[in-house]
Design a protein around this motif. Structure first.
Motif, PDB file in Angstrom:
ATOM      1  N   VAL A 192       0.845  -1.200   0.000  1.00 30.46           N
ATOM      2  CA  VAL A 192       0.000   0.000   0.000  1.00 30.46           C
ATOM      3  C   VAL A 192       0.875   1.242   0.000  1.00 30.46           C
ATOM      4  N   LEU A 193       1.897   1.243   0.835  1.00 31.55           N
ATOM      5  CA  LEU A 193       2.810   2.382   0.908  1.00 31.55           C
ATOM      6  C   LEU A 193       3.492   2.628  -0.437  1.00 31.55           C
ATOM      7  N   GLU A 194       3.911   1.572  -1.100  1.00 31.67           N
ATOM      8  CA  GLU A 194       4.530   1.717  -2.424  1.00 31.67           C
ATOM      9  C   GLU A 194       3.554   2.311  -3.432  1.00 31.67           C
ATOM     10  N   ARG A 195       2.294   1.866  -3.398  1.00 30.97           N
ATOM     11  CA  ARG A 195       1.294   2.409  -4.314  1.00 30.97           C
ATOM     12  C   ARG A 195       1.037   3.890  -4.039  1.00 30.97           C
ATOM     13  N   ILE A 196       0.944   4.250  -2.761  1.00 34.96           N
ATOM     14  CA  ILE A 196       0.730   5.659  -2.403  1.00 34.96           C
ATOM     15  C   ILE A 196       1.922   6.496  -2.847  1.00 34.96           C
ATOM     16  N   ASN A 197       3.143   5.993  -2.612  1.00 32.88           N
ATOM     17  CA  ASN A 197       4.338   6.712  -3.062  1.00 32.88           C
ATOM     18  C   ASN A 197       4.370   6.890  -4.575  1.00 32.88           C
ATOM     19  N   GLY A 198       3.698   5.999  -5.306  1.00 33.36           N
ATOM     20  CA  GLY A 198       3.663   6.082  -6.760  1.00 33.36           C
ATOM     21  C   GLY A 198       2.639   7.056  -7.317  1.00 33.36           C
ATOM     22  N   GLU A 199       1.788   7.625  -6.458  1.00 31.29           N
ATOM     23  CA  GLU A 199       0.804   8.604  -6.943  1.00 31.29           C
ATOM     24  C   GLU A 199       1.539   9.836  -7.473  1.00 31.29           C
ATOM     25  N   PRO A 200       1.092  10.393  -8.586  1.00 34.72           N
ATOM     26  CA  PRO A 200       1.817  11.491  -9.236  1.00 34.72           C
ATOM     27  C   PRO A 200       2.062  12.713  -8.351  1.00 34.72           C
ATOM     28  N   PHE A 201       1.161  13.012  -7.435  1.00 32.33           N
ATOM     29  CA  PHE A 201       1.327  14.216  -6.616  1.00 32.33           C
ATOM     30  C   PHE A 201       2.159  13.982  -5.361  1.00 32.33           C
ATOM     31  N   VAL A 202       2.502  12.736  -5.053  1.00 36.96           N
ATOM     32  CA  VAL A 202       3.234  12.428  -3.823  1.00 36.96           C
ATOM     33  C   VAL A 202       4.728  12.614  -4.058  1.00 36.96           C
ATOM     34  N   GLU A 203       5.302  13.506  -3.269  1.00 37.20           N
ATOM     35  CA  GLU A 203       6.740  13.749  -3.330  1.00 37.20           C
ATOM     36  C   GLU A 203       7.495  12.732  -2.474  1.00 37.20           C
ATOM     37  N   ARG A 204       6.976  12.496  -1.254  1.00 42.02           N
ATOM     38  CA  ARG A 204       7.551  11.497  -0.358  1.00 42.02           C
ATOM     39  C   ARG A 204       6.568  11.211   0.758  1.00 42.02           C
ATOM     40  N   THR A 205       6.836  10.142   1.508  1.00 37.98           N
ATOM     41  CA  THR A 205       6.013   9.784   2.660  1.00 37.98           C
ATOM     42  C   THR A 205       6.915   9.464   3.840  1.00 37.98           C
ATOM     43  N   LYS A 206       6.314   9.468   5.001  1.00 37.60           N
ATOM     44  CA  LYS A 206       6.981   9.040   6.233  1.00 37.60           C
ATOM     45  C   LYS A 206       5.932   8.247   6.999  1.00 37.60           C
ATOM     46  N   SER A 207       6.286   7.034   7.420  1.00 38.10           N
ATOM     47  CA  SER A 207       5.277   6.191   8.053  1.00 38.10           C
ATOM     48  C   SER A 207       5.740   5.653   9.393  1.00 38.10           C
ATOM     49  N   VAL A 208       4.755   5.317  10.214  1.00 43.03           N
ATOM     50  CA  VAL A 208       5.003   4.650  11.499  1.00 43.03           C
ATOM     51  C   VAL A 208       3.971   3.543  11.659  1.00 43.03           C
ATOM     52  N   LEU A 209       4.412   2.412  12.166  1.00 46.49           N
ATOM     53  CA  LEU A 209       3.505   1.311  12.471  1.00 46.49           C
ATOM     54  C   LEU A 209       3.045   1.441  13.914  1.00 46.49           C
ATOM     55  N   VAL A 210       1.792   1.148  14.155  1.00 45.85           N
ATOM     56  CA  VAL A 210       1.233   1.178  15.498  1.00 45.85           C
ATOM     57  C   VAL A 210       1.571  -0.143  16.179  1.00 45.85           C
ATOM     58  N   LEU A 211       2.170  -0.064  17.365  1.00 46.57           N
ATOM     59  CA  LEU A 211       2.467  -1.261  18.135  1.00 46.57           C
ATOM     60  C   LEU A 211       1.264  -1.673  18.977  1.00 46.57           C
ATOM     61  N   SER A 212       0.756  -0.745  19.778  1.00 42.58           N
ATOM     62  CA  SER A 212      -0.407  -1.014  20.634  1.00 42.58           C
ATOM     63  C   SER A 212      -1.258   0.241  20.711  1.00 42.58           C
ATOM     64  N   PRO A 213      -2.490   0.178  20.256  1.00 38.54           N
ATOM     65  CA  PRO A 213      -3.368   1.343  20.448  1.00 38.54           C
ATOM     66  C   PRO A 213      -3.688   1.474  21.936  1.00 38.54           C
ATOM     67  N   LEU A 214      -3.456   2.636  22.490  1.00 38.86           N
ATOM     68  CA  LEU A 214      -3.634   2.825  23.926  1.00 38.86           C
ATOM     69  C   LEU A 214      -5.002   3.379  24.299  1.00 38.86           C
ATOM     70  N   LEU A 215      -5.578   4.207  23.438  1.00 39.08           N
ATOM     71  CA  LEU A 215      -6.855   4.820  23.727  1.00 39.08           C
ATOM     72  C   LEU A 215      -7.568   5.131  22.429  1.00 39.08           C
ATOM     73  N   ARG A 216      -8.803   4.735  22.336  1.00 40.24           N
ATOM     74  CA  ARG A 216      -9.634   5.072  21.177  1.00 40.24           C
ATOM     75  C   ARG A 216     -10.980   5.516  21.703  1.00 40.24           C
ATOM     76  N   ARG A 217     -11.426   6.665  21.237  1.00 40.61           N
ATOM     77  CA  ARG A 217     -12.737   7.170  21.614  1.00 40.61           C
ATOM     78  C   ARG A 217     -13.567   7.287  20.351  1.00 40.61           C
ATOM     79  N   PHE A 218     -14.733   6.704  20.396  1.00 36.50           N
ATOM     80  CA  PHE A 218     -15.639   6.757  19.259  1.00 36.50           C
ATOM     81  C   PHE A 218     -16.852   7.621  19.551  1.00 36.50           C
ATOM     82  N   SER A 219     -17.027   7.988  20.817  1.00 37.50           N
ATOM     83  CA  SER A 219     -18.214   8.746  21.183  1.00 37.50           C
ATOM     84  C   SER A 219     -17.992  10.228  20.982  1.00 37.50           C
ATOM     85  N   SER A 220     -19.077  10.959  21.024  1.00 38.16           N
ATOM     86  CA  SER A 220     -19.010  12.402  20.926  1.00 38.16           C
ATOM     87  C   SER A 220     -19.964  12.983  21.965  1.00 38.16           C
TER      88      SER A 220
END
Length: 151
Positions: free
Chosen positions: A119-147
């Motif tokens: 996926v990252l390679e495909r995104i990097n191949g998009e014509p408008f993308v100059e570069r990307t920087k990515s991080v993998l999530v190890l453990s999600p610590l908090l997620r809020r879905f409510s409002s």
């Protein structure tokens, strides 16, 4: 539309569990079921509530790898261009323009690291993308879905 305290409490109750009955919500906020329904209908009509959905654990669908990708674009790229292209990727679950050096940040789910790399390679191949920087999530610590304000 600005929500009053009662509307916020109703929205919070629905965000916690949209399957709750109007009677159950009404007993919590001090209204009858028909009064809650009228308020929910008004909130829907005004666009304060966008709809009702189900939250699915991506891992249950086989997508156990999560990452964030900063996207750095060529100078003539509009936010609408980014949104339009990223909407074609089922792995991209959110895309936002951001402050700082990056132009956008993407939240991505993939089956595994190899899938993420593709996926990252495909995104990097998009014509408008100059570069990307990515991080993998190890453990999600908090997620809020409510409002709304906590009830």
């Amino acid at each position: 539309m600005r929500l009053n305290d009662l509307d916020e409490r109703i929205v919070h109750a629905l965000a916690q569990d949209a399957r709750r009955s109007y009677a159950d919500i009404g007993s919590e906020v001090g209204l009858s079921a028909p009064a809650v329904k009228r308020r929910v209908d008004r909130l829907l009509a005004a666009g304060a509530i966008k709809g009702f959905t189900v939250r699915v654990d991506p891992a249950a669908l086989g997508w156990s790898t999560e990452a964030f990708i900063e996207v750095y674009c060529r100078s003539s790229t509009s936010p609408d261009d980014i949104r339009r292209v990223m909407a074609r990727y089922p792995e991209v679950v959110s895309a936002s323009t951001v402050t700082g050096d990056a132009d956008a940040i993407l939240q991505v789910f993939a089956a595994d690291v190899r899938h993420f790399e593709q996926v990252l390679e495909r995104i990097n191949g998009e014509p408008f993308v100059e570069r990307t920087k990515s991080v993998l999530v190890l453990s999600p610590l908090l997620r809020r879905f409510s409002s709304g304000a906590p009830g």
